[in-house]
Each structure stands twice: as C-alpha cells, then as structure tokens.
Design an enzyme around this catalytic site. Structure first.
Site, PDB file in Angstrom:
ATOM      1  N   LYS A  76       0.848  -1.195   0.000  1.00  0.00           N
ATOM      2  CA  LYS A  76       0.000   0.000   0.000  1.00  0.00           C
ATOM      3  C   LYS A  76       0.882   1.243   0.000  1.00  0.00           C
ATOM      4  O   LYS A  76       1.753   1.409   0.872  1.00  0.00           O
ATOM      5  CB  LYS A  76      -0.859   0.026   1.257  1.00  0.00           C
ATOM      6  CG  LYS A  76      -2.222  -0.594   1.087  1.00  0.00           C
ATOM      7  CD  LYS A  76      -2.967  -0.489   2.385  1.00  0.00           C
ATOM      8  CE  LYS A  76      -4.458  -0.431   2.193  1.00  0.00           C
ATOM      9  NZ  LYS A  76      -5.156  -0.303   3.473  1.00  0.00           N
TER      10      LYS A  76
HETATM   11  O1  G3P Z   1      -9.359   0.338   4.129  1.00  0.00           O
HETATM   12  C1  G3P Z   1      -9.254   1.592   4.717  1.00  0.00           C
HETATM   13  C2  G3P Z   1      -9.853   1.598   6.061  1.00  0.00           C
HETATM   14  O2  G3P Z   1      -9.103   0.807   6.934  1.00  0.00           O
HETATM   15  C3  G3P Z   1     -10.095   2.940   6.625  1.00  0.00           C
HETATM   16  O3  G3P Z   1     -11.289   2.838   7.265  1.00  0.00           O
HETATM   17  O4  G3P Z   1     -13.022   3.398   8.858  1.00  0.00           O
HETATM   18  O5  G3P Z   1     -10.637   4.104   9.276  1.00  0.00           O
HETATM   19  O6  G3P Z   1     -11.998   5.209   7.513  1.00  0.00           O
HETATM   20  P1  G3P Z   1     -11.754   3.951   8.281  1.00  0.00           P
END
Ligand code: G3P
Length: 220
Positions: free
Chosen positions: A84
């Site tokens: 990533k």
């Molecule tokens: O895949 C990206 C994810 O882990 C971010 O999610 O909920 O932290 O915005 P969030």
C-alpha cells in the site's frame, strides 16, 4: 464484486476464509496497532498464509526512496503481498518504480478521481478510494468510487478499484451497484451482511412447526 476483509485480526480473517467469501485482506498501521504488541512481519506473513488472495500492507516512508526500499522488502514476505502506497506525488513515483519491477501496489488514501488517474497511469494494481472518510466530511464517497470505475472501464485500464473505509452494509451494496471490483469491509460489516431478522424468525417458525409435527406423531 469480491469481498476483502479490512483487518489484521487473525481470528476474524480465519473465520472469513472459512466462510469461503473472503478473497483478500487489507491492513493499515492503525489496524495492525489494534492487535497489540505484535511482530509486524510475522503477523503479515501469517495473514498471507491464511488468505487465498492479495494481502495489502502499508509502507510508512514518505519519500520515494524510502517507500521503494520498504516496498521491495515487504514484497519478499509472501507471494500474495500487495504494497500500500499513499496517493501523494511521491507515492505515484514510487508506484511507477515498483510497477516496473512487477511489485503490486494498492494506491491508498485516495479521495479523488484525479489521484486515481495518476495512480492508474503509474501502474497501480489496485486503487482504494476511502468512502466513509469522504462521507464524514460531507462529500459523496461513493460518487468518487463510481467516477473511478467509470474512468477505468472507459479506457479499459487493468487497475482494480477497492472500495475502502466501508462503514456499513449499505456502503458495500452501493459499491457493488457502481461496479467496484472489490469492497474491503470490517469484520463487523461482513457479519452484518448476512444477518436478517426475518431469516431468524423464519428458522424459528420452521423449527416450531416441525416440533409440532413430531409431537403429533409421538416422536418427541
Ligand atoms: O481500508 C481503509 C480503512 O481501513 C479505513 O477505514 O473506517 O478508518 O476510515 P476507516
């Protein structure tokens, strides 16, 4: 649309794989930090051995050289590793170096079509628009997913879209409707996708009706 799990939790990943519906995993430093004091490399390698598909792992460097060096090292950890890389100018350059070496890149922290456009041109295998985080600031996260999918389709580019930062089942369904190749979902959302109260009520009713039949025939 394929389902990936967005977690670094071994138990959750193993369950998702046992269900036969999880085709890959995405992790990030925040998700790994939730697993406590772990050996990062060992954890990722364990995940890679459980999951039958791509496992995304994030670099922490910010300049091109550090990202490339980290990514080359991470890429050796397992055959199904995807690195990533953040959607910055440095990230795009690193992506283009890595893509030429056949190292798979997931361009992460993507919030706009313009970023995706450069990521695809640089040779990213995956691009991850963060739906929930865009919604959080009053923007339409799914519109960005839809725009990127449309763009890649129109030019028949091989890059795949991973709808990320999925917060609830409706995000997942909307991602499927706009043609995202993949949705990476938290474990809780995976469980929510199958739950329906009418299913539970239906099972209960069938069981009770069957019990009545058995009782009538003296078999209970
Ligand atoms: O895949 C990206 C994810 O882990 C971010 O999610 O909920 O932290 O915005 P969030």
């Amino acid at each position: 649309m394929k389902i990936f799990l967005d977690t670094a939790n071994i138990e959750h990943i193993s369950h998702g794989v046992r269900l036969g519906v999880v085709a890959g995993v995405t992790t990030n430093p925040s998700l790994v930090s939730r697993e406590g004091n772990v050996d990062y490399r060992k954890l990722v390698q364990e995940i890679c051995s459980i999951v039958p598909g791509p496992v995304s792992t994030e670099v922490l460097g910010q300049d091109v050289q550090t990202m490339v060096t980290e990514a080359r090292e991470i890429a050796k950890w397992a055959d199904n590793i995807v690195v990533k890389i953040p959607a910055t100018l440095e990230g795009v350059e690193a992506t283009s170096v890595l893509a030429k070496e056949n190292i798979k890149v997931n361009l992460t922290l993507c919030f706009a079509l313009n970023q995706a456009l450069l990521g695809a041109a640089a040779g990213a295998t995956f691009i991850s628009p963060f739906v929930g985080r865009l919604d959080d600031i009053g923007e339409d996260g799914m519109k960005v997913v839809s725009d990127i999918v449309e763009y890649l389709d129109y030019y028949q580019l091989p890059t795949q879209v991973i709808a990320a930062s999925i917060r609830h089942p409706q995000h997942c369904l909307a991602a499927a409707r706009v043609g995202a190749h993949i949705a990476t979902v938290p474990y809780e959302v995976l469980l929510q996708l199958i739950r329906h109260p009418l299913t539970d009520i239906g099972i209960e009713r069938f069981r009770n009706d069957w019990k009545r039949v058995m009782a009538r025939e003296g078999l209970l």
